[in-house]
Each structure stands twice: as structure tokens, then as C-alpha cells.
Design an enzyme around this catalytic site. Structure first.
Site, short mmCIF file in Angstrom:
data_model
loop_
_atom_site.label_atom_id
_atom_site.label_comp_id
_atom_site.label_asym_id
_atom_site.label_seq_id
_atom_site.Cartn_x
_atom_site.Cartn_y
_atom_site.Cartn_z
N ASP A 106 0.83 -1.20 0.00
CA ASP A 106 0.00 0.00 0.00
C ASP A 106 0.87 1.26 0.00
O ASP A 106 1.42 1.64 1.02
CB ASP A 106 -0.91 -0.01 1.23
CG ASP A 106 -1.94 1.10 1.20
OD1 ASP A 106 -2.01 1.84 0.19
OD2 ASP A 106 -2.69 1.25 2.18
N ASP A 318 -1.76 5.22 -6.18
CA ASP A 318 -1.96 4.43 -4.97
C ASP A 318 -2.10 2.96 -5.33
O ASP A 318 -3.06 2.57 -5.99
CB ASP A 318 -3.21 4.93 -4.26
CG ASP A 318 -3.43 4.29 -2.90
OD1 ASP A 318 -2.61 3.43 -2.51
OD2 ASP A 318 -4.40 4.63 -2.23
#
Length: 448
Positions: A106, A318
Site C-alpha cells: 500500500d 496508490d
């Protein structure tokens, strides 16, 4: 990982639901000057199709944000494969001796955390959980540790003392999911001769998830910053919907031998003094300039992709978000063009996951993609991310396919997010030492 702070709201998308366990396939070492190269797996899997898999942790933030310290180059040169569906899944070896842990890669979050359970007692722990009692390098942070005190810069996770006088943290998600445990120190052990120093991690003992998080943003407590990683990169393979097939891509810590052909754009870096309520200063913010569909440049002002005085309009890349998200000013123009091209084929009155309303019921998704054409995300220096027409639509189940773009305001944020659906067949390199992001086209199912 989208973090919506009660006092200091800002986005960065977290995608946590992964129900398939990927196992470690290989580990090899190779000397390259003074660096060491490691190779073992990272993979792709489709999970729940009922909604958009984005979970937003809510917690109070106190203190200022630090846009990240430039790390000194490390000696790590580590490669692994990964699996992805809703998120990118890596399996690093942690502890002494190492235990393989499943973690969501992440780039939108800071704190890394793992599942911690002693494998004893009546209640069986998650099969991939970490057993602290088996590691000689494991230690728990006491309440008097500086990180367990309030107003620590850029450590936005609230902490408290538990009944054992240990430093406790909690994640509360919008759907009611809870992940909490203690802050600890533990090593990542890449080989017998290569390991990190003990890093600050969350050790989750109460959570409904069976995977941890490998936080890789610009924060000083992210894995990348703590381990002093100078660069990292990944290659997301194209999705395959055949049962039993798990596309496998690649993940590198350190130098990537494929980077000779990458195109780079500079990150937008924001000073600590420039605090804005709608911005995540620790995210990887890109200078996006526009969107084309086919040969048509959409009439979206560049300002829609740049943060305004309050931080709205920030464009982040992201790995932890499946779909991409656009602010209304950009989303509406994309939708107008899709309606012009294939409006009669849209599934009327349907909104997937409350965020995506450019969806189609039945029919041939590849044919619909051809009618729409390729989509290009434009950046400075002529760099583009091309979403080929054959990959325009995401299968969301029940014979429905959606464009893979949602409205960011339905998430409660005012930012643009480039998710991993639009990073397929693309090398993405985060060059932290030079504060830039590189892109390179690839067949990620065959990337090495």
C-alpha cells in the site's frame, strides 16, 4: 489507503479484503557490486464482487505532518512476485528465523502491520499469522516509548497504554471492521546475511482481516523510510477471469534491471508548513495534466488535477486502491464522453459500490471498450499512462462491467487517485532518492 481524520481529513486509499493465501515460491541471492538481489513471489486474485473493496480507517490525528525524509540508499536489492486483485499482495519474510507474512502493498499508507497470534490455545489463529514467541528479534514497545506519546510529527495513529503498560493502537474502518494491537519492533529477514534493523510495526491481535499492510508512503514510519529504501517498483499483471488462474507480477526493493526504459516525472512535494485540510502530504502526488479518450482531449482544466489552497484536487498514485477516482470536474467530463460514445449501452440507474455509474449489463465488454477507445492519463514531459481499450472495463460480477473509475466525492475526499486497475501491464517505480516516479510498459505476466 484513504485516511479520513476527524480533525485533519486527508485521503490515501486502503484496500484490505484479500481472502486467498499466496505462498512463498522462491528465494535467491545474487551479488551485484555490493548489493544483494532477492527473488520470491507477488500475485493476483479476484475477491468479493459485491462492492468496491475500499475500507477507510477513522482515527484522530494530532500534530503536524512531515512530507517525508529523503532516505539514504540501502544495500537491499530485493525482488518478489505478487498477487493482486483488489490489492497487491506480497509475502516478505519477517523475524528471526523468518516467517513468511501476507501483506497488502500500500503506497497510500504509513504504518505497516502484521497479524500476530501465538499458535496455541483453543482458538486457532489465522494460518498466515506471525507467532512472536518464535522470533528472537521481536520486541514490544512500552508505554514510555517516545512514539507512544501524543503529538509525534507525522505519526497519525492514536496510541494508548494497555493493561500491560504496552503501546496499543487501533484502526476503526467505515464498515465497522476493527484492527488493533501493539506497536512492536521486528526485522525483515531477506537472507541469512541481509536483514533490516528492527522496524516499528503494528502487531494486530484483533482484526477480521487475514492479511497485514506494508505501508510504503513518504512518512518517516513507512517501511520504505525506516528500511532506508532508495527505490522500489512493481509490475501489475493483467486480470484473468478464468477460475484457478492467479496472475503473477513482480516487486523489487532497490534497483530494477528494467528501469533503463522508464519515463520519469517529478513528484510534487509539499513542505510541512503548508498544511491543508484536504491533502495527504505523505502521498505520492503526481503533476497530472489531462485525460484523452481516443483522439479527443477532454475539456478538463489542469487545475482539476492540482491541489488548490485547501488541498482539493491532489492527484495520487496508490497501489492500495483498486479503482481510480476523479473529482467531479474531471469525472463529469469523462462521463459525458462515454455517454456520447456508448450512452444507449449504459446500465441505467446502476451505481456500483456507490461510486461508479459508467457500467454495462451483459454484452461484450471488449466490444464496448473498442467503441470507447483507449484512454490516456497525461502528465508533464509528455509522459502518459495508456489504458488500452481492451482493459477499459472491470468485471464487477453478475455480468456487469464498469469503467473502473469512480467519483472521489462519494468517498468523502476531494482528490484524484490512480488505482491499480489502471496500472496493469505497467512498471511503476518510486525513486525516493530523486523524488520521482517512473513508468515503463511491460507484459507484467512475464516481467522479471
Amino acid at each position: 489507503m484513504v485516511l479520513l481524520f476527524k480533525n485533519l481529513p486527508f485521503p490515501s486509499v486502503l484496500l484490505v479484503f484479500l481472502s486467498f493465501l499466496t505462498s512463498l515460491c522462491s528465494l535467491s541471492t545474487q551479488n551485484q557490486n555490493t548489493s544483494v538481489s532477492f527473488s520470491f513471489p507477488l500475485t493476483s486474485l479476484r475477491l468479493s464482487r459485491n462492492n468496491v473493496q475500499t475500507l477507510y480507517p477513522f482515527f484522530v490525528s494530532e500534530g503536524s505532518q512531515n512530507p517525508g525524509l529523503r532516505p539514504t540508499p540501502s544495500s537491499y536489492n530485493f525482488k518478489t512476485t505478487f498477487k493482486y486483485s483488489m490489492a497487491l499482495l506480497v509475502a516478505p519474510p519477517i523475524g528471526t528465523p523468518p516467517q513468511t507474512q501476507q501483506m497488502v502493498l500500500d503506497t497510500g499508507s504509513q504504518l505497516s502491520w502484521i497479524q500476530c497470534h501465538k499458535k496455541v490455545g483453543q482458538k486457532p489463529p489465522p494460518p498466515a499469522s506471525f507467532d512472536p514467541s518464535l522470533s528472537s528479534s521481536f520486541s514490544v514497545l512500552p508505554c514510555n516509548h517516545p512514539l507512544c506519546k501524543p503529538r509525534i510529527p507525522d505519526f497519525t495513529l492514536p496510541t494508548s497504554c494497555d493493561q500491560n503498560r504496552l503501546c496499543h493502537y487501533s484502526y476503526f474502518y467505515a464498515d465497522g471492521t476493527l484492527a488493533e494491537g501493539n506497536l512492536v519492533r521486528e526485522k525483515f529477514t531477506f537472507s541469512r546475511s541481509q536483514s533490516t534493523s528492527p522496524l516499528i510495526l503494528g502487531c494486530a491481535t484483533d482484526t477480521s482481516e487475514d492479511k497485514g499492510i506494508l505501508g510504503m508512503n513518504l512518512g518517516r514510519l513507512s517501511f520504505a523510510s525506516q528500511a532506508k529504501i532508495s527505490k522500489f517498483s512493481y509490475c501489475v499483471p493483467t486480470r484473468r477471469m478464468q477460475p484457478g488462474i492467479s496472475p503473477t507480477g513482480s516487486f523489487f526493493l532497490g534497483a530494477n534491471p528494467n528501469s533503463i526504459g522508464f519515463q520519469y516525472i517529478n513528484l510534487l512535494i509539499f513542505p510541512e508548513s503548508r498544511t491543508m485540510p484536504n491533502m495527504d502530504p505523505l502521498a505520492y502526488t503526481l503533476p497530472m495534466q489531462g485525460i484523452r479518450i481516443g483522439a479527443k482531449k477532454l475539456p478538463i482544466p489542469t487545475s482539476a488535477f492540482r491541489p488548490d489552497a485547501g488541498g482539493s484536487g491532489q492527484t495520487m498514485i496508490d497501489s492500495g486502491s483498486e479503482f481510480s477516482y476523479l473529482v467531479d470536474e474531471a469525472y463529469n467530463k469523462v462521463r459525458e464522453e462515454v455517454v456520447r460514445l456508448v450512452g444507449p449501452k449504459l446500465k441505467k440507474g446502476f451505481v456500483y459500490g456507490g461510486v461508479a455509474d459508467m457500467c454495462f449489463d451483459g454484452g461484450n465488454p471488449i466490444e464496448i471498450g473498442r467503441l470507447i477507445g483507449d484512454m490516456m492519463l497525461e502528465f508533464e514531459k509528455g509522459v502518459e499512462i495508456t489504458v488500452e481499450k481492451e482493459r477499459m472495463l472491470a468485471d464487477v460480477g453478475g455480468g456487469v462491467h464498469c469503467l473502473g473509475i469512480g467519483r472521489s466525492n462519494t468517498l468523502g475526499i476531494a482528490s484524484n487517485i490512480i488505482g491499480n486497475f489502471h496500472q496493469q501491464n505497467l512498471w511503476v517505480e518510486f525513486d525516493l532518492a530523486n523524488r520521482r516516479v517512473g513508468f515503463g510498459k511491460a507484459d507484467c505476466n512475464r516481467a522479471v
